[in-house]
Design an enzyme around this catalytic site. Sequence first.
Site, PDB file in Angstrom:
ATOM      1  N   HIS A  47      -0.390   5.094   7.178  1.00 51.57           N
ATOM      2  CA  HIS A  47       0.129   5.651   5.791  1.00 51.57           C
ATOM      3  C   HIS A  47       0.676   7.201   6.272  1.00 51.57           C
ATOM      4  CE1 HIS A  47      -2.269   2.429   4.449  1.00 51.57           C
ATOM      5  NE2 HIS A  47      -1.204   2.158   3.927  1.00 51.57           N
ATOM      6  N   ASP A  88      -3.355   8.423   7.626  1.00 48.33           N
ATOM      7  CA  ASP A  88      -4.359   7.537   8.441  1.00 48.33           C
ATOM      8  C   ASP A  88      -3.580   6.929   9.463  1.00 48.33           C
ATOM      9  OD1 ASP A  88      -3.022   5.502   7.104  1.00 48.33           O
ATOM     10  OD2 ASP A  88      -4.583   5.078   5.704  1.00 48.33           O
ATOM     11  N   SER A 110       0.824  -1.183  -0.071  1.00 44.19           N
ATOM     12  CA  SER A 110       0.041   0.151  -0.121  1.00 44.19           C
ATOM     13  C   SER A 110       0.816   1.320  -0.078  1.00 44.19           C
ATOM     14  CB  SER A 110      -0.894  -0.001   1.147  1.00 44.19           C
ATOM     15  OG  SER A 110      -0.160  -0.082   2.385  1.00 44.19           O
TER      16      SER A 110
END
Length: 355
Positions: free
Chosen positions: A333, A330, A39
């Site tokens: 990240h 978040d 991610s």
Amino acid sequence: MDINFKRTLLLVLSVALLKFGNGQDSTQLVPAILTFGDSAVDVGNNNYLPTIFKANYPPYGRDFVNHQPTGRFCNGKLATDITAETLGFKTYPPAYLSPQASGKNLLIGANFASAASGYDENAAIINHAIPLSQQLEYFKEYQTKLAKVAGSKKAASIIKDAIYILSAGSGDFLQNYYVNPLINKAYTPDEYGTFLVGAFSNFVKNLYGLGARKLGVTSLPPLGCVPLAITLLGNHENGCVSRINTDAQGFNKKINSAAANLQKKYPGLTIVIFDIYTPFYDLVKSPSTHGFLEARRGCCGTGTVETTSVLCNPKSPGTCSNATQYVFWDSVHPSEAANQVLADALIVQGIALIG
């Protein structure tokens, strides 16, 4: 980054541009960027998968081009986006599963990364992410398509001179090892790290066999400083979770050692292990030095546990108005502002990959 150091870097890049700029877009220092992993570098492949690990809805992307979510797990640009810009790219290599990954767009590379993927294939499969082995299969497919667009000779040149980026390992620990008793009861963190590094070595061997010669690999960041880790695994201790940071440092030693061995084994291979740990730890420990106000929680919602569509979404209460003040977007990240700091470190460390 120190302003004089930045000027020196720009000078080095300018010299490289003059030296290596022939035969490709004159603004690009390398012909293409091909990205694999998780991610931290997924630019939208998971939008096309049946997984909960998606970022194709607000508030993700609110500070990106056109203020639209793309599937990037960030409010704006990823560190790899910023790196591509620094290397002279006018647009970003497309997510391979997207409609944009066709025709001449393939000439500048492609992105095969998938959120919730990693070195542990089983975890990727459980998460309905694209395992690294499948990312390599897509890369083979990409080569066939590239040859049709560019001709076999130019395609071979692009594959040889491209920069390859690999980001993996964080999810293997944070979203798998620490929360899965079937694994953490069977392996010590050190043993699990050895298993992951074995998978890394196998991936590099296969990628080399497909023509890659210049590979940049991110180390683990200080995982114990990630808000999710502090919330779920911190036992109310102040600051980062030290045992998790120790595990990350142990893994980083292993992957550095493995990379050195691989470079000796395979002729013409250059591997740079990007030290993400040091600049990230510095950011978290001294946020104000870099212009940040908050380093213990993310901007989105409460910023403590939000990692998936279930928790970081348009209705999340408490989302901050100015993400540039936050190290994290978040609970896992980095924000675009933090990614800028990391990208500055990446480009300096990655000079060996240019040319």
